[in-house]
Design a protein around this motif. Structure first.
Motif, PDB file in Angstrom:
ATOM      1  N   THR A  76      13.243  13.072   5.445  1.00 20.61           N
ATOM      2  CA  THR A  76      12.363  12.996   4.287  1.00 20.61           C
ATOM      3  C   THR A  76      11.036  12.334   4.656  1.00 20.61           C
ATOM      4  OG1 THR A  76      14.325  12.736   2.917  1.00 20.61           O
ATOM      5  CG2 THR A  76      12.220  12.234   1.890  1.00 20.61           C
ATOM      6  N   VAL A  77       9.960  12.856   4.124  1.00 15.77           N
ATOM      7  CA  VAL A  77       8.622  12.341   4.406  1.00 15.77           C
ATOM      8  C   VAL A  77       8.340  11.139   3.509  1.00 15.77           C
ATOM      9  CG1 VAL A  77       6.168  12.941   4.370  1.00 15.77           C
ATOM     10  CG2 VAL A  77       7.864  14.647   5.020  1.00 15.77           C
ATOM     11  N   ARG A  78       7.598  10.182   4.047  1.00 14.53           N
ATOM     12  CA  ARG A  78       7.198   9.004   3.264  1.00 14.53           C
ATOM     13  C   ARG A  78       6.318   9.425   2.099  1.00 14.53           C
ATOM     14  NH1 ARG A  78       7.316   3.742   6.256  1.00 14.53           N
ATOM     15  NH2 ARG A  78       5.974   3.013   4.597  1.00 14.53           N
ATOM     16  N   ALA A  79       6.354   8.643   1.044  1.00 15.45           N
ATOM     17  CA  ALA A  79       5.489   8.862  -0.117  1.00 15.45           C
ATOM     18  C   ALA A  79       4.301   7.907  -0.031  1.00 15.45           C
ATOM     19  CB  ALA A  79       6.271   8.609  -1.406  1.00 15.45           C
ATOM     20  N   ILE A  80       3.306   8.173  -0.825  1.00  8.90           N
ATOM     21  CA  ILE A  80       2.145   7.289  -0.896  1.00  8.90           C
ATOM     22  C   ILE A  80       2.589   5.965  -1.513  1.00  8.90           C
ATOM     23  CG2 ILE A  80      -0.103   6.974  -2.003  1.00  8.90           C
ATOM     24  CD1 ILE A  80      -0.360  10.043  -1.956  1.00  8.90           C
ATOM     25  N   PRO A  81       2.152   4.822  -0.968  1.00 13.00           N
ATOM     26  CA  PRO A  81       2.513   3.537  -1.567  1.00 13.00           C
ATOM     27  C   PRO A  81       2.148   3.479  -3.050  1.00 13.00           C
ATOM     28  CG  PRO A  81       1.487   3.199   0.553  1.00 13.00           C
ATOM     29  CD  PRO A  81       1.335   4.660   0.225  1.00 13.00           C
ATOM     30  N   SER A  82       2.931   2.724  -3.803  1.00 16.30           N
ATOM     31  CA  SER A  82       2.752   2.623  -5.248  1.00 16.30           C
ATOM     32  C   SER A  82       2.113   1.293  -5.626  1.00 16.30           C
ATOM     33  CB  SER A  82       4.116   2.737  -5.930  1.00 16.30           C
ATOM     34  OG  SER A  82       4.010   2.499  -7.301  1.00 16.30           O
ATOM     35  N   ALA A  83       1.386   1.305  -6.738  1.00 17.37           N
ATOM     36  CA  ALA A  83       0.771   0.080  -7.248  1.00 17.37           C
ATOM     37  C   ALA A  83       1.660  -0.607  -8.273  1.00 17.37           C
ATOM     38  CB  ALA A  83      -0.581   0.408  -7.872  1.00 17.37           C
ATOM     39  N   VAL A  84       2.905  -0.149  -8.434  1.00 17.99           N
ATOM     40  CA  VAL A  84       3.822  -0.733  -9.403  1.00 17.99           C
ATOM     41  C   VAL A  84       4.024  -2.227  -9.087  1.00 17.99           C
ATOM     42  CG1 VAL A  84       5.926  -0.120  -8.154  1.00 17.99           C
ATOM     43  CG2 VAL A  84       5.999  -0.353 -10.609  1.00 17.99           C
ATOM     44  N   TRP A  85       4.220  -3.037 -10.146  1.00 17.12           N
ATOM     45  CA  TRP A  85       4.374  -4.479  -9.978  1.00 17.12           C
ATOM     46  C   TRP A  85       5.682  -4.800  -9.252  1.00 17.12           C
ATOM     47  CZ3 TRP A  85       8.070  -7.693 -12.454  1.00 17.12           C
ATOM     48  CH2 TRP A  85       7.910  -9.053 -12.183  1.00 17.12           C
ATOM     49  N   GLY A  86       5.604  -5.639  -8.218  1.00 18.02           N
ATOM     50  CA  GLY A  86       6.752  -6.064  -7.433  1.00 18.02           C
ATOM     51  C   GLY A  86       6.436  -5.979  -5.953  1.00 18.02           C
ATOM     52  N   ASP A  87       7.401  -6.377  -5.132  1.00 16.22           N
ATOM     53  CA  ASP A  87       7.234  -6.395  -3.681  1.00 16.22           C
ATOM     54  C   ASP A  87       8.095  -5.327  -3.026  1.00 16.22           C
ATOM     55  OD1 ASP A  87       5.511  -8.668  -3.706  1.00 16.22           O
ATOM     56  OD2 ASP A  87       7.258  -9.947  -3.996  1.00 16.22           O
ATOM     57  N   GLU A  88       7.817  -5.055  -1.762  1.00 15.62           N
ATOM     58  CA  GLU A  88       8.628  -4.142  -0.969  1.00 15.62           C
ATOM     59  C   GLU A  88      10.012  -4.752  -0.777  1.00 15.62           C
ATOM     60  OE1 GLU A  88       9.333  -0.840   1.794  1.00 15.62           O
ATOM     61  OE2 GLU A  88       8.132  -1.176   0.014  1.00 15.62           O
ATOM     62  N   PRO A  89      11.102  -4.016  -1.086  1.00 14.33           N
ATOM     63  CA  PRO A  89      12.430  -4.572  -0.873  1.00 14.33           C
ATOM     64  C   PRO A  89      12.738  -4.695   0.624  1.00 14.33           C
ATOM     65  CG  PRO A  89      12.580  -2.311  -1.669  1.00 14.33           C
ATOM     66  CD  PRO A  89      11.125  -2.698  -1.684  1.00 14.33           C
ATOM     67  N   ASN A  90      13.637  -5.579   0.953  1.00 15.02           N
ATOM     68  CA  ASN A  90      13.988  -5.841   2.349  1.00 15.02           C
ATOM     69  C   ASN A  90      15.130  -4.918   2.786  1.00 15.02           C
ATOM     70  OD1 ASN A  90      14.033  -7.078   4.831  1.00 15.02           O
ATOM     71  ND2 ASN A  90      15.347  -8.749   4.156  1.00 15.02           N
ATOM     72  N   PHE A  91      14.872  -3.614   2.864  1.00 12.82           N
ATOM     73  CA  PHE A  91      15.875  -2.636   3.296  1.00 12.82           C
ATOM     74  C   PHE A  91      15.611  -2.243   4.741  1.00 12.82           C
ATOM     75  CE2 PHE A  91      15.900  -0.863  -1.288  1.00 12.82           C
ATOM     76  CZ  PHE A  91      16.876  -1.759  -1.682  1.00 12.82           C
ATOM     77  N   PRO A  92      16.682  -1.986   5.515  1.00 13.75           N
ATOM     78  CA  PRO A  92      16.474  -1.470   6.879  1.00 13.75           C
ATOM     79  C   PRO A  92      15.948  -0.042   6.819  1.00 13.75           C
ATOM     80  CG  PRO A  92      18.807  -1.466   6.325  1.00 13.75           C
ATOM     81  CD  PRO A  92      18.085  -2.130   5.180  1.00 13.75           C
ATOM     82  N   ASP A  93      15.293   0.402   7.879  1.00 19.27           N
ATOM     83  CA  ASP A  93      14.789   1.788   7.932  1.00 19.27           C
ATOM     84  C   ASP A  93      15.863   2.772   8.227  1.00 19.27           C
ATOM     85  OD1 ASP A  93      12.161   1.503   7.189  1.00 19.27           O
ATOM     86  OD2 ASP A  93      11.527   0.990   9.199  1.00 19.27           O
TER      87      ASP A  93
END
Length: 93
Positions: A76-93
């Motif tokens: 799956t291709v990455r999506a454009i980053p979002s401006a939604v309120w919150g931080d990037e979750p700490n998930f492994p790639d």
């Protein structure tokens, strides 16, 4: 529920039932309502539209541990980053 989600920064995630997997197929957590809990049962993120974001205001919630076998990775291709309120979750790639 959608079959794929993205992190705030656009990393693809896959949904299988109530289980959430990273692009590589690593089990990252269980979906309960609009929240995601890591395999140890700790809060990992909140689902907002098609994004999973970490929100400190939701971080006090916990649930029991969960397990799942890894899945095959996806291309799956990455999506454009979002401006939604919150931080990037700490998930492994």
């Amino acid at each position: 529920m959608v079959s794929s989600l993205y992190t705030k920064d656009g990393r693809p995630l896959r949904v299988s039932g109530t289980k959430l997997f990273s692009q590589s197929g690593t089990y990252v957590g269980q979906i309960k309502g609009r929240k995601v809990y890591d395999p140890n049962g700790a809060y990992a993120g909140t689902i907002v539209g098609d994004r999973v974001v970490y929100r400190s205001t939701d971080s006090a919630s916990i649930t029991g541990p969960s397990i799942s076998a890894p899945r095959a990775g996806s291309a799956t291709v990455r999506a454009i980053p979002s401006a939604v309120w919150g931080d990037e979750p700490n998930f492994p790639d």
